[in-house]
Write a protein that holds these residues in place. Structure first.
Motif, PDB file in Angstrom:
ATOM      1  N   HIS A  36      23.744  -0.166  49.477  1.00 57.09           N
ATOM      2  CA  HIS A  36      22.893  -1.044  48.671  1.00 57.09           C
ATOM      3  C   HIS A  36      21.403  -0.816  48.941  1.00 57.09           C
ATOM      4  CE1 HIS A  36      26.368  -3.364  47.347  1.00 57.09           C
ATOM      5  NE2 HIS A  36      26.781  -3.413  48.621  1.00 57.09           N
ATOM      6  N   LEU A  37      21.067   0.063  49.941  1.00 58.55           N
ATOM      7  CA  LEU A  37      19.668   0.316  50.261  1.00 58.55           C
ATOM      8  C   LEU A  37      18.997   1.141  49.165  1.00 58.55           C
ATOM      9  CD1 LEU A  37      19.930   1.170  54.072  1.00 58.55           C
ATOM     10  CD2 LEU A  37      19.070  -0.952  53.037  1.00 58.55           C
ATOM     11  N   GLU A  38      17.790   0.732  48.829  1.00 57.69           N
ATOM     12  CA  GLU A  38      17.003   1.468  47.825  1.00 57.69           C
ATOM     13  C   GLU A  38      15.824   2.141  48.526  1.00 57.69           C
ATOM     14  OE1 GLU A  38      15.921  -1.108  44.653  1.00 57.69           O
ATOM     15  OE2 GLU A  38      17.997  -1.604  44.104  1.00 57.69           O
ATOM     16  N   LEU A  39      16.010   3.443  48.883  1.00 60.07           N
ATOM     17  CA  LEU A  39      14.999   4.225  49.597  1.00 60.07           C
ATOM     18  C   LEU A  39      14.650   5.459  48.755  1.00 60.07           C
ATOM     19  CD1 LEU A  39      16.556   4.047  53.185  1.00 60.07           C
ATOM     20  CD2 LEU A  39      14.641   2.704  52.308  1.00 60.07           C
ATOM     21  N   SER A  40      13.420   5.547  48.355  1.00 62.96           N
ATOM     22  CA  SER A  40      12.995   6.630  47.463  1.00 62.96           C
ATOM     23  C   SER A  40      12.962   7.967  48.203  1.00 62.96           C
ATOM     24  CB  SER A  40      11.611   6.294  46.899  1.00 62.96           C
ATOM     25  OG  SER A  40      11.153   7.314  46.060  1.00 62.96           O
ATOM     26  N   ASP A  41      13.643   8.965  47.637  1.00 63.11           N
ATOM     27  CA  ASP A  41      13.643  10.342  48.163  1.00 63.11           C
ATOM     28  C   ASP A  41      14.154  10.428  49.595  1.00 63.11           C
ATOM     29  OD1 ASP A  41      12.532  11.308  45.764  1.00 63.11           O
ATOM     30  OD2 ASP A  41      10.505  10.822  46.451  1.00 63.11           O
ATOM     31  N   VAL A  42      15.048   9.543  49.951  1.00 57.45           N
ATOM     32  CA  VAL A  42      15.625   9.561  51.290  1.00 57.45           C
ATOM     33  C   VAL A  42      17.135   9.716  51.166  1.00 57.45           C
ATOM     34  CG1 VAL A  42      16.021   8.262  53.422  1.00 57.45           C
ATOM     35  CG2 VAL A  42      13.792   8.137  52.286  1.00 57.45           C
ATOM     36  N   GLU A  43      17.702  10.683  51.915  1.00 57.11           N
ATOM     37  CA  GLU A  43      19.151  10.853  51.943  1.00 57.11           C
ATOM     38  C   GLU A  43      19.706  10.107  53.146  1.00 57.11           C
ATOM     39  OE1 GLU A  43      22.576  14.299  52.437  1.00 57.11           O
ATOM     40  OE2 GLU A  43      20.555  14.871  51.780  1.00 57.11           O
ATOM     41  N   ILE A  44      20.727   9.286  52.887  1.00 57.89           N
ATOM     42  CA  ILE A  44      21.335   8.483  53.952  1.00 57.89           C
ATOM     43  C   ILE A  44      22.549   9.235  54.483  1.00 57.89           C
ATOM     44  CG2 ILE A  44      22.443   6.299  54.509  1.00 57.89           C
ATOM     45  CD1 ILE A  44      20.810   5.041  52.229  1.00 57.89           C
ATOM     46  N   VAL A  45      22.572   9.444  55.789  1.00 55.10           N
ATOM     47  CA  VAL A  45      23.651  10.188  56.431  1.00 55.10           C
ATOM     48  C   VAL A  45      24.355   9.269  57.425  1.00 55.10           C
ATOM     49  CG1 VAL A  45      24.253  12.126  57.908  1.00 55.10           C
ATOM     50  CG2 VAL A  45      22.444  12.379  56.183  1.00 55.10           C
ATOM     51  N   ASN A  46      25.609   8.948  57.137  1.00 56.76           N
ATOM     52  CA  ASN A  46      26.437   8.241  58.107  1.00 56.76           C
ATOM     53  C   ASN A  46      27.176   9.307  58.890  1.00 56.76           C
ATOM     54  OD1 ASN A  46      28.297   6.766  59.544  1.00 56.76           O
ATOM     55  ND2 ASN A  46      28.904   5.451  57.819  1.00 56.76           N
ATOM     56  N   VAL A  47      26.809   9.485  60.180  1.00 59.55           N
ATOM     57  CA  VAL A  47      27.315  10.617  60.952  1.00 59.55           C
ATOM     58  C   VAL A  47      28.836  10.621  61.025  1.00 59.55           C
ATOM     59  CG1 VAL A  47      25.206  10.792  62.314  1.00 59.55           C
ATOM     60  CG2 VAL A  47      27.091   9.372  63.130  1.00 59.55           C
TER      61      VAL A  47
END
Length: 867
Positions: A36-47
């Motif tokens: 649900h996070l809205e972060l511009s130009d950021v890739e979220i990596v769950n290790v």
């Protein structure tokens, strides 16, 4: 601002000056929030979702200019196992205090709640759960309120009061139909740490404590307490030890009363109650408990069955001196209660309609026993006129009560219940031997004279004058006048009385019931012909009747006869099927419309005698609907309802003693039935009354008849329980109901309303936890003033804080007496009451919930429920 928005804002600030951000979420509180996070130009990596070496190479070498949020849960791994060790050293570190965020997001005012929120971290890991909880939270909530609302979320309930939560939990137990099984929601209570809070609330609210508490024992003790208190100190030993402490009794009573009174959840109560009764072996415990002890108990269905069984035995055993008022009172209490109250509907665990019909049958039986007591030696009237009036005003009621008893008993027995079967033989004896036989003997003296001299009762119209006396006068009043005549085959006087009462309870309608002396023999062809406009009747082959020389058999021939009087004939089902425009076109230009209804005779005379009383019920309903159709769709405002004849009926077949076998020697006998023989030169018989149809009808020839004396039959061929044709009052007292449709000011007089009521001797100050309330009707119930079922309870802010009781005010006594009063006992919940608080004693209509009485009350308890 939401939890996710706060997280996104904080992370965005970090990414303003950092390419990589590492977030070690030890408890995994925010794993659901990642998507649900809205972060511009950021890739979220769950290790946890990637091969660590491959992702590390991508971050450091493959895409060195991209921004990454690297998210991991649990404790940081050992140095020699941490693939992201070097990234941790140069990436920005992020952490979040979920508890503080949640406190802010939910608007909670007490910072000290942070530790409590943290202790419920597993619950708050789901954003969906958080969102649903937030809708329930108030800024002033504390630990207990939060936990109760967590329970509400887990139960998918919008109500957070503990009673409501408890009912919702038991609803899930009921769904499993196993009191010992834990519902799925209980696993969630334990998972999210609110199970101990639940038991603490049970202890605080009800005084319930156990070494190993369970929903099963809680249900048993709640219901044992509610039941035991209703028995007023006569609690059986097998239940007494299970009752809750005094401090919890009031709340147990209020909880179970609200549960039973819940439109949404009462069915789960039925299931749990059944399970508890079985666990207590309640059927065995209550076998010897007196009905007077049980009469106010509503906890268990088995209690209801025992009350009904004991009442049935009491009526049977004390039939000579049965107290009708006592039976009526007990039946009223039970039918206003829970298990025999049809308003809650039937269920496998609660056959309420059938139980209600049991009490109906018992009340009718008691009234029949009372009749036998009041007329031990039969009937003695000085004249036919007095006898006829007695039947019109009093004696018809015995036929009606017999029908109503049989109707109710038949419904009960169709469910496979034998509870009223022992009464059957006694009721048959009262009706057949104590009433019909004695009525036949007493009335027979007058009938014999009338048959041989003049078929006439002073003050009573003869059926042969029906058209001239009851139809012609209305249509003679003007060209626009029209009469509707409904003729229902075999519709007898006692049923017409019930129909008239029903019609008089309908706004805009008035119904006047009177009677006419039918023709004799009282059979269909002669009765139907006599109701048509005519000068003279003559007999044709097979006892068919000619009206002024024309056949009156069948609808087509009756249409021809009525056409000469600007009239028309139609079957009831055909006119009911017409649309409004077609119906109005059909009656246009007609002065009189004869509508023929045939339910009773057609049913009983075609091999279905056992369905006679059901056919009577259908007829009453059919004619009520037909009258409304005439008024609403055909603009009819003058309706006359009558019949060709009545009938005799008994549930048991007649014995050979009631058979008057007769030898018909005349070759001129044209028709021979169970209750009449028609022919010529029949001669005299000591087993029959011999008469001329010219005396007993408008037949203008020398046709003669025999009818058996009293209620006897000539033969039993083709069934002998439903018969007609003879001279018994049930056959020849033919009803006439004149129905008028009222307009304008006259319509005001036809309006119906519920009986008015007040609270009798009411004190506005309540000083004890149990309070007796007396509800008093202020006028008698009548056709237009309806009986009223009302609920009585004490409320705070619209919510009941006592049990809510139902009573029905239905006395028809013209003078104020004890029947006008109904008493209820209300028990206040065990809670704190403010002397200055706003509390109300409210009486509501039990059907639609509208308020009838609202009184402000002050609650100032002198002693707590502990005493």
């Amino acid at each position: 601002m939401t939890d996710n928005q706060r997280l996104g804002e904080s992370l965005s600030r970090l990414f303003d000056s950092n390419r990589l951000v590492f977030w070690q979420d030890i408890d995994g509180e925010f794993i659901d929030a990642l998507s649900h996070l809205e972060l511009s130009d950021v890739e979220i990596v769950n290790v946890a979702d990637y091969a660590p070496l491959e992702k590390k190479i991508e971050i450091e070498l493959g895409r060195p200019d991209n921004k990454y949020l690297i998210y991991a849960t649990g404790q940081r791994p050992p140095v020699d196992e941490d693939w992201f060790l070097d990234i941790r050293h140069y990436a920005a570190s992020f952490s979040a205090d979920r508890s503080s965020i949640l406190l802010r997001d939910m608007g909670l005012q007490r910072p000290s709640l942070r530790d409590h929120i943290a202790a419920r971290s597993k619950f708050f890991a789901s954003q969906d759960r958080v969102d649903r909880l937030a809708r329930l939270i108030l800024p002033t909530d504390g630990e207990i309120e939060i936990d109760l609302k967590i329970m509400a979320v887990l139960l998918k309930s919008g109500q957070t009061e503990f009673f409501q939560l408890l009912m919702a939990v038991f609803e899930q137990v009921a769904a499993a139909r196993d009191l010992a099984a834990s519902p799925a929601v209980w696993d969630e209570f334990q998972k999210y740490g609110v199970d101990e809070v639940f038991w603490a609330e049970c202890q605080r609210t009800f005084g319930y404590t156990e070494m190993e508490p369970s929903l099963r024992t809680l249900a048993i003790r709640l219901m044992a307490t509610d039941f035991g208190r209703a028995l007023n100190g006569s609690t059986p030993v097998g239940i007494k030890h299970l009752m809750l402490p005094n401090a919890g009794v009031a709340n147990a009573i209020v909880l179970l009363d609200r549960w039973r009174d819940s439109a949404l959840r009462h069915q789960s109560y039925d299931v749990i109650s059944s399970e508890v009764a079985e666990a207590l072996h309640l059927g065995d415990i209550l076998q010897n408990v007196d009905v007077e002890v049980l009469k106010n108990a509503k906890t268990f269905l088995v209690g209801e069955k025992i009350i009904a069984s004991q009442l049935a035995r009491r009526i049977t055993e004390t039939k000579v001196v049965v107290d009708v008022a006592e039976v009526n009172e007990l039946a009223s209490i039970r039918q206003d209660g829970y298990w025999a109250n049809p308003k809650w509907g039937n269920a496998p665990e609660a056959p309420r309609h059938t139980l209600s019909r049991v009490y109906d049958a018992l009340v009718h039986a008691a009234e029949l026993f009372a009749f036998r007591r009041d007329y031990p030696h039969g009937f003695a009237y000085p004249s036919a006129e007095k006898f006829w009036t007695a039947y019109e005003t009093k004696l018809y009621r015995v036929d009606q009560l017999y029908r109503l008893f049989c109707e109710a008993a038949d419904e009960v027995e169709r469910e496979g219940w034998d509870i009223v079967k022992p009464l059957r033989a006694s009721i048959e004896d009262i009706y057949c031997n104590g009433y019909v036989a004695k009525l036949a003997l007493a009335w027979g003296k007058f009938a014999e004279t009338m048959i041989s001299t003049e078929w006439h009762v002073p003050g009573v119209d003869r059926q042969a004058r029906f058209f001239n006396a009851h139809v012609q006068p209305h249509i003679d009043k003007g060209d626009e006048r029209r009469s509707f005549v409904i003729i229902s085959d075999a519709f007898r006087y006692e049923a017409a009385q019930e129909l008239a009462t029903q019609l008089n309870g309908t706004e805009r309608l008035t119904a006047q019931l009177s009677s006419q002396l039918s023709v004799l023999p009282s059979y269909t062809a002669l009765g139907m012909a006599s109701l048509l406009p005519h000068m003279a009747l003559t007999m044709a082959a097979n006892a068919n009747v000619l009206v002024d020389g024309k056949s009156s058999s069948g609808l087509e021939n009756r249409n021809k006869i009525l056409a000469q009087h600007a009239g028309v004939a139609i079957k009831a089902e055909d006119i009911m099927a017409m649309k409004k425009v077609d119906g109005r076109a059909f009656v246009e230009g007609k002065k009189v419309v004869y509508i023929y209804h045939n339910q009773i005779d057609q049913t009983a005379d075609t091999g279905n005698e056992e369905e006679t009383f059901r056919a009577v019920r259908n007829t009453i309903n059919d004619i009520t609907a037909l009258v409304k159709h005439i008024v609403n769709s055909l603009n009819g405002n003058n309706i006359v309802i009558t019949a060709d004849h009545g009938f005799l009926f008994q549930e048991t077949p007649p014995s050979q003693v009631e058979r008057n076998a007769i030898d018909i020697k005349s070759d001129d006998a044209t028709k021979s039935k169970k209750r009449y023989v028609i022919g010529k030169n029949l001669g005299e018989s000591d087993r029959a009354w011999h008469g001329k149809m010219s005396t007993t009808s408008n037949v203008r020839d020398d046709t003669e008849f025999w009818v058996p004396k009293g209620a006897n039959l000539f033969h039993f061929v083709g069934g002998a329980r439903f018969v007609h044709g003879g001279a018994m009052l049930q056959e020849i007292c033919v009803p006439i109901i004149k129905v008028s449709h009222k307009y304008g000011k006259a319509r005001e007089d036809t309006k119906t309303r519920n009986v008015r009521l007040t609270l009798f001797g009411h004190d506005t100050k309540i000083t004890s936890s149990r309070r007796r309330i007396t509800v008093l009707q202020t006028e008698p119930v009548s056709d237009r003033v309806k009986a009223a079922s009302v609920t009585v309870g004490i409320y705070a802010n619209g919510e009941p804080i006592s049990n809510v009781m139902t009573v029905t005010l239905d006395s028809t006594s013209p003078q104020m007496n004890e029947d006008w009063k109904k008493e209820v006992w209300l028990t206040l919940a065990n809670r704190d009451f403010d002397k200055a608080g706003k509390y109300n004693l409210i009486v509501r209509n039990a059907v639609d919930g509208t308020e009838v009485v609202r009184n402000d009350v002050v609650i100032d308890l002198a002693f707590s429920n502990d005493f």
